[in-house]
Design an enzyme around this catalytic site. Sequence first.
Site, PDB file in Angstrom:
ATOM      1  N   GLU A  45      31.122  18.103  74.197  1.00  0.00           N
ATOM      2  CA  GLU A  45      31.221  17.003  74.691  1.00  0.00           C
ATOM      3  C   GLU A  45      32.292  17.143  76.122  1.00  0.00           C
ATOM      4  OE1 GLU A  45      31.812  13.459  73.028  1.00  0.00           O
ATOM      5  OE2 GLU A  45      29.963  14.539  71.192  1.00  0.00           O
ATOM      6  N   THR A  86      37.404   4.920  72.317  1.00  0.00           N
ATOM      7  CA  THR A  86      36.376   5.885  72.459  1.00  0.00           C
ATOM      8  C   THR A  86      35.394   6.462  73.387  1.00  0.00           C
ATOM      9  OG1 THR A  86      34.906   6.666  70.289  1.00  0.00           O
ATOM     10  CG2 THR A  86      35.077   4.572  70.365  1.00  0.00           C
ATOM     11  N   THR A  87      34.149   6.699  73.057  1.00  0.00           N
ATOM     12  CA  THR A  87      33.379   6.524  73.847  1.00  0.00           C
ATOM     13  C   THR A  87      32.014   5.122  73.842  1.00  0.00           C
ATOM     14  OG1 THR A  87      32.860   9.220  74.047  1.00  0.00           O
ATOM     15  CG2 THR A  87      31.033   7.835  75.443  1.00  0.00           C
ATOM     16  N   HIS A 128      27.831   8.291  66.737  1.00  0.00           N
ATOM     17  CA  HIS A 128      28.706   7.594  67.575  1.00  0.00           C
ATOM     18  C   HIS A 128      28.337   5.780  66.444  1.00  0.00           C
ATOM     19  CE1 HIS A 128      31.493   5.233  69.077  1.00  0.00           C
ATOM     20  NE2 HIS A 128      31.209   6.153  70.278  1.00  0.00           N
ATOM     21  N   GLU A 158      21.271  12.069  73.309  1.00  0.00           N
ATOM     22  CA  GLU A 158      21.764  11.519  71.748  1.00  0.00           C
ATOM     23  C   GLU A 158      21.526   9.821  71.871  1.00  0.00           C
ATOM     24  OE1 GLU A 158      25.084  13.339  71.277  1.00  0.00           O
ATOM     25  OE2 GLU A 158      25.875  11.652  69.369  1.00  0.00           O
ATOM     26  N   ASP A 204      37.034  16.006  66.630  1.00  0.00           N
ATOM     27  CA  ASP A 204      38.231  15.646  68.077  1.00  0.00           C
ATOM     28  C   ASP A 204      39.896  15.216  67.474  1.00  0.00           C
ATOM     29  OD1 ASP A 204      36.511  16.404  70.084  1.00  0.00           O
ATOM     30  OD2 ASP A 204      36.012  14.296  70.442  1.00  0.00           O
ATOM     31  N   ARG A 237      52.195  13.883  67.016  1.00  0.00           N
ATOM     32  CA  ARG A 237      53.406  14.803  66.495  1.00  0.00           C
ATOM     33  C   ARG A 237      53.293  15.715  68.041  1.00  0.00           C
ATOM     34  NH1 ARG A 237      56.226  13.928  62.369  1.00  0.00           N
ATOM     35  NH2 ARG A 237      55.941  11.720  61.563  1.00  0.00           N
ATOM     36  N   ARG A 244      43.186  14.556  75.735  1.00  0.00           N
ATOM     37  CA  ARG A 244      44.328  13.367  74.887  1.00  0.00           C
ATOM     38  C   ARG A 244      43.880  13.612  73.811  1.00  0.00           C
ATOM     39  NH1 ARG A 244      40.733   8.061  74.176  1.00  0.00           N
ATOM     40  NH2 ARG A 244      41.215   7.623  76.270  1.00  0.00           N
ATOM     41  N   HIS A 245      43.162  14.937  73.064  1.00  0.00           N
ATOM     42  CA  HIS A 245      42.687  15.333  71.611  1.00  0.00           C
ATOM     43  C   HIS A 245      42.801  17.192  71.751  1.00  0.00           C
ATOM     44  CE1 HIS A 245      38.683  13.554  72.182  1.00  0.00           C
ATOM     45  NE2 HIS A 245      39.074  12.613  71.426  1.00  0.00           N
ATOM     46  N   ARG A 301      38.519  16.089  76.633  1.00  0.00           N
ATOM     47  CA  ARG A 301      39.194  14.937  78.163  1.00  0.00           C
ATOM     48  C   ARG A 301      39.608  15.288  79.036  1.00  0.00           C
ATOM     49  NH1 ARG A 301      37.499   9.383  76.772  1.00  0.00           N
ATOM     50  NH2 ARG A 301      36.681   8.599  74.637  1.00  0.00           N
ATOM     51  N   HIS A 331      34.291  10.706  63.603  1.00  0.00           N
ATOM     52  CA  HIS A 331      35.112   9.858  62.402  1.00  0.00           C
ATOM     53  C   HIS A 331      35.276   9.282  61.281  1.00  0.00           C
ATOM     54  CE1 HIS A 331      38.381   6.544  61.309  1.00  0.00           C
ATOM     55  NE2 HIS A 331      38.626   6.352  62.578  1.00  0.00           N
TER      56      HIS A 331
END
Length: 236
Positions: free
Chosen positions: A70, A100-101, A191, A151, A9, A18, A49-50, A45, A214
């Site tokens: 997801e 984030t989640t 996570h 998960e 993500d 950008r 957003r990403h 999402r 991340h």
Amino acid sequence: MTDLCVNIDHVATIREARRTFEPDPVFAASIVHLAGAAGITIHLREDRRHIKDRDLRLIRDVCQIKLNLEMAATDEMAQIACDVHPDQITLVPEGRQEVTTEGGLDVVTNRDAVKKTLDAAKEKGIETSLFIDPNRAQIDASKAVGANAIEIHTGEYANANSKAARAKELATIADATFYADSIGLEVYAGHGLTYYNVVPISQIGQIQELNIGHSIIARAVLVGLDQAISEMLLLL
Ligand code: PXP
């Protein structure tokens, strides 16, 4: 060995900083594959957003390893999943304001919406996983609605700020894992996992797969920076 699914993500997050075309998460998906990971995870999402719909469709086309989508338990997302056919969906809670989640899905109080989304996916032969806190009531509810897998949310473990607190969270995750495994659920986790905290989690034998995003993307930015600068200097 525990399978690694890389969440890409944040490759798209950098692109969206950008609103341009690079870095392209589709390219990243190929690198994840070539590097030997077992799967690619992306979160489409509601606010896009990403990751965008275009990313999901192209990654589905090029991805020869497991593609884990997801998503929230909504009709819109169920329709997209049924059209695009990832190998697996993972249902997550989604809040527009969150960075984030945050927290696992409350399957106990959202049984109907969760089951409806799982049933739609299962009818198309898509594997199903629920992102939940390490809690027996949530595990029982996950089994009852017919998920293939859970998960386990490792955020509390990752955020623990003392050795004792981390050991307590690890024990809770291990207990939840053994219980879920004993009732026939596959167990994944993720996570907040990093190069510094992942090993004890990976040593819980029944956890088959870890989803990490991340920390890997953050490290990639730093370990790749030297080469990126050298390539720019060559042009100058
Ligand atoms: N698993 C789930 C269900 C997630 O929502 C996320 C974050 O998108 C991850 C794993 C990966 O978390 P992190 O980016 O902290 O490694």
